[in-house]
Write an enzyme that holds these catalytic residues in place. Structure first.
Site, PDB file in Angstrom:
ATOM      1  N   ASP A   1     -68.049  -1.635  51.595  1.00  0.00           N
ATOM      2  CA  ASP A   1     -67.019  -2.668  51.533  1.00  0.00           C
ATOM      3  C   ASP A   1     -66.331  -2.899  52.874  1.00  0.00           C
ATOM      4  OD1 ASP A   1     -65.614  -0.266  51.480  1.00  0.00           O
ATOM      5  OD2 ASP A   1     -64.689  -0.612  49.534  1.00  0.00           O
ATOM      6  N   THR A   2     -66.224  -1.856  53.702  1.00  0.00           N
ATOM      7  CA  THR A   2     -65.602  -2.044  55.013  1.00  0.00           C
ATOM      8  C   THR A   2     -66.474  -2.904  55.919  1.00  0.00           C
ATOM      9  OG1 THR A   2     -64.581   0.123  54.775  1.00  0.00           O
ATOM     10  CG2 THR A   2     -64.475  -0.884  56.938  1.00  0.00           C
TER      11      THR A   2
ATOM     12  N   THR B   1     -56.984   1.315  49.620  1.00  0.00           N
ATOM     13  CA  THR B   1     -56.841   2.738  49.339  1.00  0.00           C
ATOM     14  C   THR B   1     -56.892   3.535  50.634  1.00  0.00           C
ATOM     15  OG1 THR B   1     -57.852   2.436  47.168  1.00  0.00           O
ATOM     16  CG2 THR B   1     -57.806   4.674  48.056  1.00  0.00           C
TER      17      THR B   1
ATOM     18  N   ASN C   1     -60.640   6.825  59.945  1.00  0.00           N
ATOM     19  CA  ASN C   1     -60.180   6.765  58.556  1.00  0.00           C
ATOM     20  C   ASN C   1     -58.756   7.298  58.461  1.00  0.00           C
ATOM     21  OD1 ASN C   1     -62.802   6.003  57.804  1.00  0.00           O
ATOM     22  ND2 ASN C   1     -62.667   7.178  55.921  1.00  0.00           N
TER      23      ASN C   1
ATOM     24  N   GLY D   1     -56.077  -5.557  51.059  1.00  0.00           N
ATOM     25  CA  GLY D   1     -54.895  -5.644  50.216  1.00  0.00           C
ATOM     26  C   GLY D   1     -53.587  -5.479  50.958  1.00  0.00           C
TER      27      GLY D   1
END
Length: 462
Positions: A217-218, A239, A276, A382
């Protein structure tokens, strides 16, 4: 999500949303992959006529299939504790420095490599004839065809980012059987057609192709950064916060390894050199513990809390597991001699200040490690909807922040499909279309960065 793409058209519509609830079994934490697949089928049924389907998901996790192609148990969740203490076992064979030089991947205890070493001797792994990463597993059930998408494969710690192929020598030294993996596919490659049974279940009329996208997804989210030129940093928020630069080649230096930066593969030969950060998981877990209060009101209250009163290391693995997040954040503040947040607003401000501080550190470190300066920070995902987080990130980084799109992963997914089917041009064309149809919100830095420098030093000293 259903997308419509044209020369000056980029629409995205949510047609179905379904829960993703990991399940705690006696043997550990597992994904309910059958429930997810059923949700995918329901989503396709709700979508109506489509020209193509693409799947992206989180990274590193996988399903094992037997020789008949049947699933051998629910996939293990990356937050499961089975990889605790596994890294030293790997490093005893391939030292951490060599591992990084070969794969360019950051140390994370849940990387696929560590999961496979942890699974040695298990009945499931012994019986497995095929390993499919999560989006590839769903695509297999839809089409009957197997493949391993490259951007997600690059998170396994088994890919050489220079050759963009498997690190065969490394895998051999560690006893990892690369024949378990299906052949590599790249974004834009065909991934098969929906099976007749899927067409019947969803009411779709075939043929409907499945198109390989940036299935991490990244990778899809970074493809949807509406950047102009190369002098930008990105922060993919959700997240996790994934913060870094888009480069043409990996950075495999020892300094990059020590800074725990990773080199994951992106579209069109690009490399995502990033760090991360724990991300909005911290706030999500707190909201769950508080019983789901009104987020907008909580953010308004948090904005009134004094800035940088207390901060924590947003990359600390101590915050990885679910449960008791407000107490764990309070404990971390107390242990470092800072004021302990006692209200939800104070805890929320601590989290957002900590994330902004971590964003600053990642953007600064990425520029230093890659030898490239940036003029702007793009925030997608998000967190782009969180105005307080975006403003604090601009303040912390001392750079303009361009926020949006929020649904970056879905947009990147759709645009790669559209490109494969001739509806849009290359990566630059995709980004130009995004900028025209979804102009981002701009946040300018306020004041000087002295308080942020002091907070970073304070955190490093603790």
């Amino acid at each position: 999500m259903v997308g419509r793409v044209g020369p000056d058209l980029l629409e995205l519509t949510e047609v179905h949303r379904f829960p993703n609830r990991p399940v705690r079994l006696p043997e550990g934490l597992r994904w309910d992959i059958l429930g997810l697949y059923d949700g995918v089928l329901d989503g396709l049924a709700a979508a109506g006529r489509v020209d193509s389907v693409g799947i992206d998901s989180w990274a590193v996790d996988y399903g094992l299939l037997d020789a008949d192609g049947a699933l051998l148990g629910n996939p293990v969740h990356y937050r499961d504790d089975r990889t605790e203490g596994i890294a030293p076992t790997v490093w005893a064979t391939v030292p951490a420095e060599e591992l990084y030089a070969a794969t360019g991947l950051q140390y994370a205890p849940f990387n696929t490599l560590y999961q496979l070493v942890a699974a040695r001797g298990s009945v499931q792994l012994a019986r497995a004839a095929r390993l499919l990463l999560i989006p590839d597993l769903l695509a297999y059930w839809l089409t009957g065809e197997q493949g391993t998408e490259l951007t997600n494969a690059s998170t396994t710690q088994l890919i050489d980012p220079r050759t963009r192929d498997w690190a065969y020598g490394l895998a051999g030294r560690l006893g990892v059987d690369l024949s378990l993996f299906a052949p590599l596919r790249r974004p834009g490659d065909p991934a098969g057609l929906l099976r007749p049974e899927v067409l019947e279940r969803t009411g779709l009329t075939g043929p409907v192709p499945v198109t390989t996208v940036g299935s991490h997804d990244t990778a899809s989210a970074v493809a949807a950064v509406p950047a102009d030129g190369e002098r930008f940093a990105y922060i993919c928020t959700g997240t996790w916060s994934l913060a870094g630069l888009e480069l043409d080649a990996p950075v495999l230096t020892e300094e990059s390894r020590a800074a725990n930066f990773t080199n994951e593969l992106g579209l069109d030969g690009t490399v995502r050199h990033l760090r991360n950060i724990m991300g909005l998981w911290l706030l999500q877990e707190c909201l769950r513990a508080w019983g789901g209060p009104d987020l907008d009101g909580l953010l308004r209250d948090a904005a009134r809390v004094p800035a940088l009163r207390s901060v924590v290391d947003a990359g600390d693995a101590a915050f990885l597991a679910p449960g008791r997040m407000p107490e764990r954040i309070a404990d971390a503040c107390g242990a470092s001699g800072q004021p302990v947040p006692v209200s939800p607003a104070e805890t929320t401000r601590c989290i957002l200040d900590s994330l902004a501080l971590a964003h600053r550190a990642a953007v600064e470190d990425a520029q230093r490690l890659a030898g490239r300066s940036v003029d702007v920070v793009h925030v997608v995902g998000g967190g782009a909807r969180n105005a307080l987080l975006c403003q604090l990130t601009a303040d912390a980084c001392g750079l303009p922040v361009l926020a949006g799109p929020a649904e970056a992963a879905a947009l990147g997914n759709v645009l790669v499909q559209a490109r494969a089917h001739g509806r849009v041009g290359g990566l630059d064309g995709m980004r130009q279309l995004l900028a025209r149809t979804r102009p981002p919100t701009r946040y300018l830095p306020r004041g000087d960065d002295a308080p942020w420098r002091a907070a970073r030093a304070r955190l490093a000293g603790s």
